[in-house]
Design a protein around this motif. Sequence first.
Motif, PDB file in Angstrom:
ATOM      1  N   VAL A   1      -7.844  -1.135  -8.140  1.00 51.76           N
ATOM      2  CA  VAL A   1      -8.831  -0.537  -7.237  1.00 51.76           C
ATOM      3  C   VAL A   1      -8.463   0.921  -6.968  1.00 51.76           C
ATOM      4  O   VAL A   1      -9.308   1.811  -7.018  1.00 51.76           O
ATOM      5  CB  VAL A   1      -8.917  -1.336  -5.913  1.00 51.76           C
ATOM      6  CG1 VAL A   1      -9.777  -0.601  -4.896  1.00 51.76           C
ATOM      7  CG2 VAL A   1      -9.467  -2.729  -6.183  1.00 51.76           C
ATOM      8  N   LEU A   2      -7.197   1.141  -6.718  1.00 53.33           N
ATOM      9  CA  LEU A   2      -6.735   2.508  -6.432  1.00 53.33           C
ATOM     10  C   LEU A   2      -7.046   3.451  -7.597  1.00 53.33           C
ATOM     11  O   LEU A   2      -7.536   4.563  -7.413  1.00 53.33           O
ATOM     12  CB  LEU A   2      -5.225   2.509  -6.146  1.00 53.33           C
ATOM     13  CG  LEU A   2      -4.623   3.891  -5.887  1.00 53.33           C
ATOM     14  CD1 LEU A   2      -4.913   4.358  -4.476  1.00 53.33           C
ATOM     15  CD2 LEU A   2      -3.117   3.888  -6.126  1.00 53.33           C
TER      16      LEU A   2
ATOM     17  N   GLU B   1      -9.294   3.059  -9.919  1.00 54.90           N
ATOM     18  CA  GLU B   1     -10.749   3.246 -10.011  1.00 54.90           C
ATOM     19  C   GLU B   1     -11.218   4.299  -9.012  1.00 54.90           C
ATOM     20  O   GLU B   1     -12.065   5.128  -9.324  1.00 54.90           O
ATOM     21  CB  GLU B   1     -11.473   1.914  -9.762  1.00 54.90           C
ATOM     22  CG  GLU B   1     -11.458   1.028 -10.986  1.00 54.90           C
ATOM     23  CD  GLU B   1     -12.107  -0.328 -10.752  1.00 54.90           C
ATOM     24  OE1 GLU B   1     -12.232  -1.079 -11.724  1.00 54.90           O
ATOM     25  OE2 GLU B   1     -12.482  -0.631  -9.598  1.00 54.90           O
ATOM     26  N   GLU B   2     -10.628   4.256  -7.822  1.00 49.52           N
ATOM     27  CA  GLU B   2     -11.005   5.243  -6.804  1.00 49.52           C
ATOM     28  C   GLU B   2     -10.578   6.646  -7.229  1.00 49.52           C
ATOM     29  O   GLU B   2     -11.329   7.602  -7.088  1.00 49.52           O
ATOM     30  CB  GLU B   2     -10.356   4.898  -5.456  1.00 49.52           C
ATOM     31  CG  GLU B   2     -11.028   3.739  -4.755  1.00 49.52           C
ATOM     32  CD  GLU B   2     -10.192   3.189  -3.590  1.00 49.52           C
ATOM     33  OE1 GLU B   2     -10.631   2.210  -2.990  1.00 49.52           O
ATOM     34  OE2 GLU B   2      -9.104   3.745  -3.324  1.00 49.52           O
ATOM     35  N   LEU B   3      -9.352   6.737  -7.762  1.00 50.39           N
ATOM     36  CA  LEU B   3      -8.820   8.052  -8.132  1.00 50.39           C
ATOM     37  C   LEU B   3      -9.648   8.715  -9.223  1.00 50.39           C
ATOM     38  O   LEU B   3      -9.862   9.920  -9.205  1.00 50.39           O
ATOM     39  CB  LEU B   3      -7.369   7.917  -8.611  1.00 50.39           C
ATOM     40  CG  LEU B   3      -6.305   7.754  -7.534  1.00 50.39           C
ATOM     41  CD1 LEU B   3      -4.973   7.385  -8.158  1.00 50.39           C
ATOM     42  CD2 LEU B   3      -6.160   9.049  -6.739  1.00 50.39           C
TER      43      LEU B   3
ATOM     44  N   GLN C   1       0.812  -1.213   0.000  1.00 55.84           N
ATOM     45  CA  GLN C   1       0.000   0.000   0.000  1.00 55.84           C
ATOM     46  C   GLN C   1       0.857   1.281   0.000  1.00 55.84           C
ATOM     47  O   GLN C   1       0.615   2.174  -0.813  1.00 55.84           O
ATOM     48  CB  GLN C   1      -0.981  -0.004   1.178  1.00 55.84           C
ATOM     49  CG  GLN C   1      -2.096   1.036   1.070  1.00 55.84           C
ATOM     50  CD  GLN C   1      -3.046   0.761  -0.098  1.00 55.84           C
ATOM     51  OE1 GLN C   1      -3.378  -0.399  -0.358  1.00 55.84           O
ATOM     52  NE2 GLN C   1      -3.444   1.793  -0.818  1.00 55.84           N
TER      53      GLN C   1
ATOM     54  N   ASP D   1       0.575   3.973  -2.931  1.00 60.80           N
ATOM     55  CA  ASP D   1       0.064   5.284  -2.522  1.00 60.80           C
ATOM     56  C   ASP D   1       0.939   6.418  -3.040  1.00 60.80           C
ATOM     57  O   ASP D   1       0.477   7.558  -3.166  1.00 60.80           O
ATOM     58  CB  ASP D   1      -0.025   5.383  -0.988  1.00 60.80           C
ATOM     59  CG  ASP D   1      -1.304   4.738  -0.471  1.00 60.80           C
ATOM     60  OD1 ASP D   1      -2.196   4.441  -1.295  1.00 60.80           O
ATOM     61  OD2 ASP D   1      -1.407   4.513   0.752  1.00 60.80           O
TER      62      ASP D   1
ATOM     63  N   GLU E   1     -12.757   7.625 -10.177  1.00 58.84           N
ATOM     64  CA  GLU E   1     -14.179   7.399  -9.936  1.00 58.84           C
ATOM     65  C   GLU E   1     -14.845   6.710 -11.121  1.00 58.84           C
ATOM     66  O   GLU E   1     -15.917   7.116 -11.558  1.00 58.84           O
ATOM     67  CB  GLU E   1     -14.871   8.739  -9.611  1.00 58.84           C
ATOM     68  CG  GLU E   1     -14.267   9.430  -8.393  1.00 58.84           C
ATOM     69  CD  GLU E   1     -14.718  10.886  -8.243  1.00 58.84           C
ATOM     70  OE1 GLU E   1     -15.694  11.263  -8.894  1.00 58.84           O
ATOM     71  OE2 GLU E   1     -14.082  11.623  -7.456  1.00 58.84           O
ATOM     72  N   ARG E   2     -14.183   5.719 -11.676  1.00 58.59           N
ATOM     73  CA  ARG E   2     -14.785   5.010 -12.806  1.00 58.59           C
ATOM     74  C   ARG E   2     -14.134   3.645 -13.018  1.00 58.59           C
ATOM     75  O   ARG E   2     -13.081   3.350 -12.485  1.00 58.59           O
ATOM     76  CB  ARG E   2     -14.665   5.809 -14.085  1.00 58.59           C
ATOM     77  CG  ARG E   2     -13.210   5.890 -14.627  1.00 58.59           C
ATOM     78  CD  ARG E   2     -13.083   6.926 -15.662  1.00 58.59           C
ATOM     79  NE  ARG E   2     -13.665   8.170 -15.168  1.00 58.59           N
ATOM     80  CZ  ARG E   2     -14.864   8.616 -15.539  1.00 58.59           C
ATOM     81  NH1 ARG E   2     -15.558   7.987 -16.438  1.00 58.59           N
ATOM     82  NH2 ARG E   2     -15.323   9.733 -15.029  1.00 58.59           N
ATOM     83  N   LYS E   3     -14.813   2.839 -13.841  1.00 59.24           N
ATOM     84  CA  LYS E   3     -14.249   1.563 -14.264  1.00 59.24           C
ATOM     85  C   LYS E   3     -13.105   1.830 -15.237  1.00 59.24           C
ATOM     86  O   LYS E   3     -13.061   2.877 -15.879  1.00 59.24           O
ATOM     87  CB  LYS E   3     -15.338   0.728 -14.950  1.00 59.24           C
ATOM     88  CG  LYS E   3     -16.368   0.186 -13.970  1.00 59.24           C
ATOM     89  CD  LYS E   3     -15.884  -1.131 -13.383  1.00 59.24           C
ATOM     90  CE  LYS E   3     -16.691  -1.480 -12.133  1.00 59.24           C
ATOM     91  NZ  LYS E   3     -15.849  -2.037 -11.061  1.00 59.24           N
TER      92      LYS E   3
ATOM     93  N   ARG F   1      -4.970  -4.597  -6.444  1.00 59.48           N
ATOM     94  CA  ARG F   1      -5.027  -3.456  -5.534  1.00 59.48           C
ATOM     95  C   ARG F   1      -4.719  -2.143  -6.275  1.00 59.48           C
ATOM     96  O   ARG F   1      -5.280  -1.098  -5.963  1.00 59.48           O
ATOM     97  CB  ARG F   1      -4.035  -3.673  -4.380  1.00 59.48           C
ATOM     98  CG  ARG F   1      -4.063  -2.632  -3.306  1.00 59.48           C
ATOM     99  CD  ARG F   1      -5.305  -2.710  -2.421  1.00 59.48           C
ATOM    100  NE  ARG F   1      -5.548  -1.416  -1.781  1.00 59.48           N
ATOM    101  CZ  ARG F   1      -6.535  -0.582  -2.098  1.00 59.48           C
ATOM    102  NH1 ARG F   1      -7.397  -0.916  -3.025  1.00 59.48           N
ATOM    103  NH2 ARG F   1      -6.667   0.559  -1.483  1.00 59.48           N
TER     104      ARG F   1
END
Lengths: 259, 636
Positions: free
Chosen positions: B343-344, B346-348, B302, B306, B350-352, B340
Amino acid sequence: MKETQSKTAESQGILVVTPHKAGKTNCWSCGDMRAAQFCQQCGKVQPPAPVDYFAFFGLPYKLNVETPKLEREFYELSRHLHPDINAIKSEREQQWALEQSSHLNDAYRTLKDPIARTEYLLRLQGVQLEEQSKTATEEARRTGKIKKQVVPPGLLEEVFELNMQMEEARMNKKMGEPDRTLERQLQDARKHMEAKHDALMQELGAAWNEWDALVDRAGRGENVLEEDRLAARDKMVDILNRRNYLRNLLRDIDEVLES
Amino acid sequence: MPNQRIVGIDLGTTNSLVAYMEGDRPVVIPGEDGLNLVPSVVALDENGQIVVGNAARKYLIETPERGVYSVKRLMGRDVADIRDELKLFPFRLAEDLAPGEVLRIKLGDKTFTPPEISAFILRQLKRNAERYFAAPVTQAVITVPAYFNDAQRQATKDAGRIAGLEVLRLVNEPTAASLAYGLDQKQSETVAVYDLGGGTFDISILKLHEGIFEVIATNGDTQLGGDDIDNLLIAIALDDIQGDLAIDVRRNSEIVQTVRKAVIEAKIALSANDQTTLDVELPGGKRYQRVISRQQFEQLIQPVIDRTVGPVKQALKDAGLKPKDINEAVLVGGSTRIPRVRVLVEELFERKLHSDLNPDEVVALGAAVQADILAGGSEATKEMLLLDVMPLSLGIESLGGGVVKIIHRNSTIPASANEHFTTGVEGQTNVAIHVVQGERELAKDCRSLARFDLKGIPPMPAGLPRIEVKFLIDANGILHVSARELRSGKVSEIEVQPSYGLTDEQVENMILESFDYAEEDFRQRQVIEARNEAETMLTALEKGRNNPGWQQLSPRERSTIDKQEAGLRAVMKEDDYQAIRSAIDALNQGTMRLAELMMDSAVSSALKGKDMATADVGEGPASPHPIAQAEINSRD
């Protein structure tokens, strides 16, 4: 007012630009006469001519610029001038492409940004922008003095108060005892300054219109008084100076709040 | 040369690839082993020969002092820059390095600079392409991390030159990836390319519009990638083993490399499975095993992943965009296979994510697209144009050690700036200028790019000369500087001598040396290939002797063939490939009639009820006439 006291704007040329792109020549390759940066006939890139950014885009010296149109023009010129397009041409053409496209990119970067565009025009008009001037920055660094920053008169009291608050907040932070009330006050002050900044941008827009009207009049062949030109010019210088002051202030507040 | 093929090369930290535009699709050119990826590993074998790629990997474990990997981390850097890397990577530097000198790495008893080692990899890719086209390849587009600075770019260009490649363009990796992605993308959109490779991280935000690929902002970290994840796992394993064996395992490069290999396998396994076992066979028959769950792995890595968040946010801020303004997030680089990481991202944003593309190949494919554009464009690329940016601001050191920025980061390149300088002392004829690259306020915190003297200024009172210096960043992101004195009207062009990197003379010498390697390589390859061909020919002849056609030859014809065969067998033992080829040609001529007769007999047996497929014409000196293999012979 007597005619002799107020001159006609120092050669109308300062305001007026020829409607077509400056520096049109005969194409070195095919001889076509419609060649500016590249030839309309054969597409070949032409030797660079020393023209300012407005002239490069064939624009009048006006400050209201249609940015979508500018962008289209930028893309179109890129398609002819970019080194990638000229990668397998002669060494000479490659060098011209490099120079032409760097000039194009510099011009586009400056003209698409409202502030950079205004500063550029003012510089063409012979203004040394104090805040921007590197000599001033270097002078300040060398002498260890804080660069001369004229506080806009209307802000004097507020800025004094704000500087005290920021100093206090910095001290608190250093001691590890942040003061929430003080931070909220700074947040409010920040909002207030932001609103002032927005108002200033409105004011700049109005000053642009004034300037552009002079350019239009000169373009129609009407007389433009030198004092009018200077007045419109100096109004923008004043707005930019105030804006820079506000921006630095906002940056300082952000620094205090973030740290 | 209109038919010159320009290839696209992804010179990666972990793997390298070469690709080419075939019609309207870019394709990766495989190596002799049939694999697309050439591991970026170079070794010097016991005979003093350079080995590259998969063949070099075994040296990393068996004789680590003969091999090197991840050399890209050393490109354009000096000893002071890489102190931290040296703790983690088994780079063996030459002992006699002077400060500021270009690094030299030991391979066996020889030393090579990072550009030379990279050149070995490039030469392998060049060979793969030449084998594929059966024609020489001399021009290439090479990709570099967007966040590479001037020195790192220059080092990459030097590597190309040493390998005998004219580098027509250095393209930023994420931008190249966007070209491959955008080949089929016809509508206007804003794309973010998240590129986490073996050793570098880049984020680029682009606007795609009618074939124009305009980079709006880029950011990154040239020292962040899958290697850093490996190093975390290696550290844990080595601590365990150290406790167990009670020896200083970190000094044992064999153990370190064995662990490294196992760790990479475990990392890859954890992208698909919930847990895996790190399994290392240690010298002395011992075995180290440790179960790692995906959860543990994700916790461990992580902090590394990060580190990509800051650059992503900065790039968005510079572009003046919010995550919702991004239409598509494209993943590039092997490390984006880690769930992982996905996922990060996608979060950054806000989309697929868009992940139809093979993250290992997309950069090379994009480089091939760019190569096609440079070559004049094809149907597929004629509307395409890439407008890339400068990743780092360019500045000059001012009095007092500050930096005056003259070209800001994210400026579209080519870009230029004119600056004026003057003298401070009466009669001063030299002015020193220090060019730096970076975002920091003080020159000492930025990367020093070049120091140069403006020489030959006419003596004048202080402050009177007006020296105009033009800084020009070309389309490769490389700086050129020229200067002239305006007051005296004398135009003086000034060459910028970089404070890092190889001098032109050094590069020239390396090119000459590499010719020695290349000549040797070329000769050996030719001998081996000629021998192989001769073997095939002789086997075929053996079969021909058993064919009824043999009996139909005149005794003279048969004896000629016998003599030619003996001649071939004799020269095959020698190292002269040209002699072997002449002998092959002679035998080929001599067996021409035999081949025809065999063809006839095959046809007549087909008429007797067999069909062509079962007729024995596939092998032996039957038709088609043996040995018509396409082979490069660039010497002719």
